[in-house]
Write a protein that holds these residues in place. Structure first.
Motif, mmCIF file in Angstrom:
data_model
loop_
_atom_site.group_PDB
_atom_site.id
_atom_site.type_symbol
_atom_site.label_atom_id
_atom_site.label_comp_id
_atom_site.label_asym_id
_atom_site.label_seq_id
_atom_site.Cartn_x
_atom_site.Cartn_y
_atom_site.Cartn_z
ATOM 1 N N GLY A 66 0.802 -1.224 0.000
ATOM 2 C CA GLY A 66 0.000 0.000 0.000
ATOM 3 C C GLY A 66 0.831 1.268 0.000
ATOM 4 O O GLY A 66 0.413 2.297 -0.542
ATOM 5 N N LYS A 67 2.029 1.212 0.589
ATOM 6 C CA LYS A 67 2.865 2.426 0.688
ATOM 7 C C LYS A 67 3.315 2.941 -0.676
ATOM 8 O O LYS A 67 3.730 4.092 -0.812
ATOM 9 C CB LYS A 67 4.080 2.146 1.576
ATOM 10 N N HIS A 68 3.239 2.076 -1.704
ATOM 11 C CA HIS A 68 3.706 2.477 -3.035
ATOM 12 C C HIS A 68 2.624 3.169 -3.868
ATOM 13 O O HIS A 68 2.876 3.569 -5.002
ATOM 14 C CB HIS A 68 4.208 1.254 -3.807
ATOM 15 N N PHE A 69 1.413 3.301 -3.311
ATOM 16 C CA PHE A 69 0.305 3.870 -4.085
ATOM 17 C C PHE A 69 -0.069 5.251 -3.579
ATOM 18 O O PHE A 69 -0.263 5.459 -2.382
ATOM 19 C CB PHE A 69 -0.921 2.944 -4.023
ATOM 20 N N SER A 70 -0.202 6.192 -4.501
ATOM 21 C CA SER A 70 -0.645 7.539 -4.175
ATOM 22 C C SER A 70 -2.148 7.642 -4.425
ATOM 23 O O SER A 70 -2.617 7.403 -5.542
ATOM 24 C CB SER A 70 0.090 8.562 -5.054
ATOM 25 N N VAL A 71 -2.899 7.976 -3.388
ATOM 26 C CA VAL A 71 -4.349 8.138 -3.545
ATOM 27 C C VAL A 71 -4.650 9.255 -4.537
ATOM 28 O O VAL A 71 -5.572 9.149 -5.354
ATOM 29 C CB VAL A 71 -5.014 8.414 -2.171
ATOM 30 N N ASN A 72 -3.853 10.327 -4.503
ATOM 31 C CA ASN A 72 -4.057 11.432 -5.452
ATOM 32 C C ASN A 72 -4.007 10.910 -6.889
ATOM 33 O O ASN A 72 -4.835 11.266 -7.731
ATOM 34 C CB ASN A 72 -2.957 12.498 -5.286
ATOM 35 N N ARG A 73 -3.007 10.049 -7.149
ATOM 36 C CA ARG A 73 -2.846 9.518 -8.506
ATOM 37 C C ARG A 73 -3.979 8.558 -8.849
ATOM 38 O O ARG A 73 -4.491 8.546 -9.962
ATOM 39 C CB ARG A 73 -1.495 8.797 -8.600
ATOM 40 N N LEU A 117 -6.975 8.652 -7.817
ATOM 41 C CA LEU A 117 -8.188 9.430 -8.083
ATOM 42 C C LEU A 117 -8.166 10.075 -9.463
ATOM 43 O O LEU A 117 -9.208 10.444 -9.999
ATOM 44 C CB LEU A 117 -8.350 10.520 -7.016
ATOM 45 N N SER A 118 -6.963 10.205 -10.037
ATOM 46 C CA SER A 118 -6.856 10.867 -11.345
ATOM 47 C C SER A 118 -7.140 9.926 -12.509
ATOM 48 O O SER A 118 -7.338 10.379 -13.631
ATOM 49 C CB SER A 118 -5.445 11.469 -11.513
ATOM 50 N N ARG A 163 -16.462 8.172 -12.507
ATOM 51 C CA ARG A 163 -17.461 7.745 -11.531
ATOM 52 C C ARG A 163 -17.701 8.849 -10.501
ATOM 53 O O ARG A 163 -18.840 9.170 -10.157
ATOM 54 C CB ARG A 163 -16.971 6.464 -10.858
ATOM 55 N N LEU A 164 -16.616 9.446 -10.018
ATOM 56 C CA LEU A 164 -16.728 10.492 -9.000
ATOM 57 C C LEU A 164 -17.321 11.769 -9.582
ATOM 58 O O LEU A 164 -18.084 12.463 -8.918
ATOM 59 C CB LEU A 164 -15.354 10.769 -8.383
ATOM 60 N N ASP A 165 -16.959 12.074 -10.829
ATOM 61 C CA ASP A 165 -17.496 13.281 -11.484
ATOM 62 C C ASP A 165 -19.013 13.221 -11.599
ATOM 63 O O ASP A 165 -19.693 14.246 -11.583
ATOM 64 C CB ASP A 165 -16.884 13.459 -12.876
#
Length: 416
Positions: free
Chosen positions: A146-153, A155-156, A163-165
């Motif tokens: 999990g430490k290798h994943f950026s939530v910001n990325r 979400l992009s 889906r979020l839009d």
């Protein structure tokens, strides 16, 4: 500048129209031209059969093996428990382990028609990601992966962003899917030196995640390659028909109906589909695709025969063509037409023509069926009938009745 690959695999798929995108085409080409490479495509077990929408990538795996490389069909026994949210407007219904296993068995019947499985040489492998996902320790997984994943990325990515839009809910369960798929690539690289993940272009973000994770954890160089998301020339999603999905398992869709789907290909798609879904030489595909007028039907019949032969065998293709000729050219019933066998209870004192049209799959609703009949679009035993209320008794159906919606869709109705 057009790239001219050294490897046979890339030459074939570029010429035939399989390639949409690749993370590093030249480096991948170098690897492919130096010896056997292992690649995989993942399939979640969401249904008991694969459908025509999967066939493009199954053919890609077949060409990969035919050109000397080792394909892996990765069954999503683990990821199916989560559900891929990519470009979906809602969450997939979650399946239990028994249903998932049954679906994997059903899907395996199709792969065996296209690939030669075996551990040695470039024999194909079938693996199930439940093998490594089911036993994961959650805290260790979060800390190590999990430490290798950026939530910001994350979400992009377009699949999530869209889906979020639309302000549609995305559960935390689904959000984990892309991490698990990335982990699949890492595990396959670690276990089988798998250098390549392939998939439809809607999987690009998930593939990139797997490449990034493997580079970070194992410091390995791996690649991703995608195929185009196909639509027909009139804009419809490939593999959808009025009757629903075009299943590849013969017990879910008869070889005749499968043959007929390809026979009904739009003129403008014949050449392209011959290159993607058959192994005919490209020159012959182009020649057949360029035919005009009634001659293009020759290309459609060849397309239907070739695709049906690969999946169901030459005998099934010949039988389907013979049935089609009997139905279309001689007005016969044909032994291989879709058959609706009703019980005495189904029929009762009588069943209307409109109900038969719906039950046989020639119309989706009673309203559609009545419209089809009233507009003169339906024939009963090759005779036009505009009476939606016409009643059929069990005696009437002892001899199968042929229903025809236009020239191309037919069904037989009888009593059990």
């Amino acid at each position: 500048m057009t790239y001219h690959p050294k490897s046979e695999f890339l030459r074939v798929i570029i010429e035939r129209g399989f390639l949409a995108d690749c993370t590093d085409l030249q480096e991948l080409d170098e690897n492919l031209s130096q010896g056997m490479v292992t690649a995989y495509i993942g399939y979640d077990a969401t249904a008991a059969s694969l459908h025509v929408g999967h066939l493009l990538n199954i053919m890609l795996l077949r060409w990969f093996q035919k050109t000397g490389h080792k394909p892996i069909t990765l069954m999503g026994g683990g990821t199916t428990k989560v559900g891929d949210p990519s470009f979906r407007s809602d969450e997939r219904p979650l399946l239990g382990p028994e249903q998932i296993d049954a679906n994997i068995t059903g899907m395996g019947q199709v792969f065996a028609r296209y690939l030669e499985y075996g551990e040695a040489g470039n024999g194909a492998l079938m693996r199930n990601n439940a093998e490594w996902l089911d036993g994961l320790n959650y805290l260790e997984f979060l800390r190590d992966i999990g430490k290798h994943f950026s939530v910001n990325r994350m979400l992009s990515f377009e699949s999530v962003k869209s889906r979020l839009d639309r302000e549609q809910s995305l559960s935390f369960l689904e959000f984990n899917y892309m991490i698990l798929q990335a982990y699949d690539f890492l595990e396959l690289n670690r276990r089988y030196n798998c250098l390549l993940q392939m998939g439809g272009s809607d999987q690009w973000g998930n593939i990139i995640n797997g490449i990034d994770l493997t580079r970070r954890v194992l410091d390995g160089e791996i690649y991703g390659l995608t195929t185009p998301l196909l639509t027909t020339s009139d804009g419809r999603k490939m593999g959808k028909s009025q009757g629903g999905a075009i299943w590849l398992n013969g017990d879910m869709l008869s070889p005749y109906e499968f043959w007929q789907f390809w026979r009904n290909t739009t003129d403008a798609d014949v050449g392209r589909f011959l290159k993607l879904y058959t192994e005919l030489p490209v020159e012959e595909c182009n020649r057949l695709g360029a035919l005009e007028g009634s001659q293009i039907n020759e290309g459609k019949i060849i397309l239907a025969n070739e695709v049906t032969t690969l999946l169901h065998g030459a005998d099934a293709a010949k039988a389907a063509e013979a049935t089609a000729r009997e139905v279309f050219e001689k007005g016969g019933t044909g032994d291989d037409l879709p058959l609706l066998a009703l019980s005495q209870d189904d029929i009762g004192d009588g069943i209307s023509l409109a109900q038969l049209v719906v039950r046989s799959g020639l119309a989706k609703t009673g309203k559609d069926g009545k419209r089809l009949i009233s507009e003169g679009g339906l024939k009963v035993d090759d005779t036009s009938c505009a009476d939606a209320g016409r009643m059929f008794t069990a005696d009437d159906l002892k001899t199968p009745v042929k229903l025809s919606a236009g020239k191309k869709r037919h069904a037989l109705v009888t009593v059990k």
